[in-house]
Design an enzyme around this catalytic site. Structure first.
Site, short mmCIF file in Angstrom:
data_model
loop_
_atom_site.label_atom_id
_atom_site.label_comp_id
_atom_site.label_asym_id
_atom_site.label_seq_id
_atom_site.Cartn_x
_atom_site.Cartn_y
_atom_site.Cartn_z
N GLU A 278 0.87 -1.16 0.00
CA GLU A 278 0.00 0.00 0.00
C GLU A 278 0.91 1.21 0.00
OE1 GLU A 278 -1.41 3.25 1.50
OE2 GLU A 278 -1.83 2.05 3.29
N CYS A 312 -2.46 8.31 3.89
CA CYS A 312 -2.24 8.03 2.47
C CYS A 312 -3.48 8.28 1.63
CB CYS A 312 -1.76 6.60 2.29
SG CYS A 312 -2.84 5.40 3.09
#
Length: 507
Positions: A278, A312
């Site tokens: 990720e 994020c």
């Protein structure tokens, strides 16, 4: 198939706050308060008194390998980003300790796989602890749903079976911004699948990983199943390489920057390891003319300023259609001034804490200066906050253009740049121009437009009239250079399983 034993006994819901604003000194595997006040700016209070509510057993400073707390030859300091005070000294593991942790995890895997299936504002920190616990609960339940298959073949004397088996030892490398949840989201799935893990936490936030090790031990997780090797920034590269290239490691799971992810992919390629990653994002937040302005502003506040913009999936650029642009910018600025309060995370009412370090502040400052030099207008904020070197004012920019750094470089801070656009096609083209695609958001009341845009956005997750999209039940991950694989949801456990086809003949 091994199950993740739900850490119900760990008391995750009852965890106290972490140790803010006061110094800690090592003791046998743990920390105790140091005498005297913590140094720092006069505006920031010391919160030594809050330590009384936190179990001393959770304040660990050594590595956790094979069920034992082991010191290292050296230590490194962990600092409070709000005050700069040293929180404690943590074992600085190297390659030798990393390889020992991998061996311990591999030896434990041979037993565990056979078990049968059974710095942010305090309010946000409490929310993360619950979020972390929910991942363990979720995957403990998913463990019993790891089903195989029986396939009917044309041959009458054969049966075809598909088994799902744990992949082996997993190297888990996690970031600082969600130091508990990023571990449980990965480790919960790994343990539920029957894998064992070696966790290398971020050097800025190792205490969460070590506290989870203590909780795992208290909950009865066998020795060697969960291992933690903290290390300093100086040793991070060689430790990461050691665990990612070790032949006993079968899986790498990483959350962090795209640049580091590419390095780890290179390490994994040499021995063809399974990876899930990720990585970075550049989340667009699109507001179409048909949008409800109040709803769009509420969503913008949630998606941009959560964790002071240090997630994020935070919105990185705001694309607002010309017809609604001025009303949105005005309402957004008013909401920021009314609802955002910068301060130490333990100050009541604080919504915006410090950035993780001064380098992060310099990046935001650089993007603001670049934008202003190219014609952007500061609507509110725009400079460092008076509280200290790691604080930056929540900032809103308008008249932003695509040649500015803030539109093609992930900010990871409290900066909201607004780009004006005319057509739907233009907005989608701007949003999809990035080489990453983690999350995207848009606001519209047009059903046909909602379907078109949701399908055309090149991201792994889309928020439609919603600014908060993370949930343990839903798959988390991106496309393009934002990563590989998915975490959470029923799909997350598949990242730690291998398929085996068995042909049973002679029937």
């Amino acid at each position: 198939m091994a199950t993740c034993i739900w850490l119900r006994s760990c008391g995750a819901r009852r965890l106290g706050s972490t140790f803010p604003g006061c110094r800690l000194r090592p003791r046998a595997g743990g920390l105790v308060p140091a005498s005297g006040p913590a140094p720092g700016p006069a505006q920031l209070r010391c919160y030594a008194g809050r330590l009384a509510g936190l179990s001393a057993a959770l304040l660990r400073t050594d590595s956790f390998v094979g069920g034992r707390w082991l010191p290292a030859a050296a230590t490194f300091p962990v600092q409070d980003p709000a005050s700069g005070a040293a929180l404690g000294m943590v074992a600085d593991c190297g390659v030798r300790e990393a390889r020992a942790a991998v061996r311990a995890a591999y030896e434990a895997f041979c037993r565990w796989r056979e078990v049968s299936a059974k710095g942010k504002p305090l309010k946000e920190a409490h929310g993360e602890i619950l979020y972390s616990a929910f991942f363990l609960e979720w995957f403990s339940e998913e463990a019993r749903r790891v089903y195989g298959d029986i396939i009917h073949t044309p041959a009458k004397d054969r049966r075809a079976l598909v088994l799902k088996q744990p992949i082996g030892v997993a190297a888990v490398i996690t970031p600082w911004n969600f130091p508990s949840a990023m571990i449980t989201r990965k480790v919960g799935a790994a343990l539920a699948a029957g894998c064992t893990v070696v966790v290398k936490p971020a050097e800025d936030t190792p205490f969460s990983a070590l506290a989870l090790a203590e909780l795992a031990s208290q909950a009865g997780i066998p020795s060697g199943v969960y291992n933690v090797i903290p290390c300093s920034r100086k040793n991070a590269k060689e430790v990461g390489e050691a665990i990612c290239t070790d032949p006993l490691v079968s899986k790498i799971s990483f959350t962090g920057s795209t640049t580091t992810g590419k390095i780890l992919l290179h390490h994994a390629a040499n021995s063809v390891k399974r990876v899930s990653m990720e990585l970075g994002g550049l989340a667009p937040f699109i507001v179409f003319d048909s949008a409800n302005v109040d709803q769009a502003v509420a969503g913008a506040m949630a998606s941009k300023f959560r964790n002071t913009g240090q997630t994020c999936v935070c919105s990185n650029q705001f694309l607002v259609q010309r017809g609604i642009h001025d009303a949105f910018v005005k309402a957004f600025a008013e909401a920021m001034k009314k609802n955002l309060r910068v301060g130490n995370g333990f100050e009541e009412g604080t919504t915006q804490g410090p950035l993780i370090n001064e380098k992060a502040v310099e990046k935001v400052e650089k993007q603001v200066n670049d934008a202003v030099s190219k014609g952007a207008t500061v609507v509110t904020g725009g400079k460092r906050h008076q509280l200290g070197k790691n604080f930056f004012e929540p900032t809103l920019l308008c008249n932003v253009t695509q040649d500015m750094l803030c539109t093609h470089e992930e900010t990871f801070g409290p900066l909201a740049p607004v780009i004006k656009f005319d057509t739907e096609e233009e907005a989608i083209a701007i949003a999809n121009a990035a080489d990453v695609g983690l999350a995207g958001y848009f606001y519209s009341q047009d059903p046909a437009q909602i379907w078109r845009v949701a399908e055309q956005l090149e991201v792994g997750m889309v928020g439609v009239n919603e600014g908060l999209i993370s949930s343990v039940e839903c798959p988390f991950g991106g496309v393009k250079q934002s990563g590989l694989g998915r975490e959470g949801s029923k799909y997350g456990i598949d990242e730690y399983l291998e398929l085996k086809y068995v042909c049973y003949g002679g029937l």
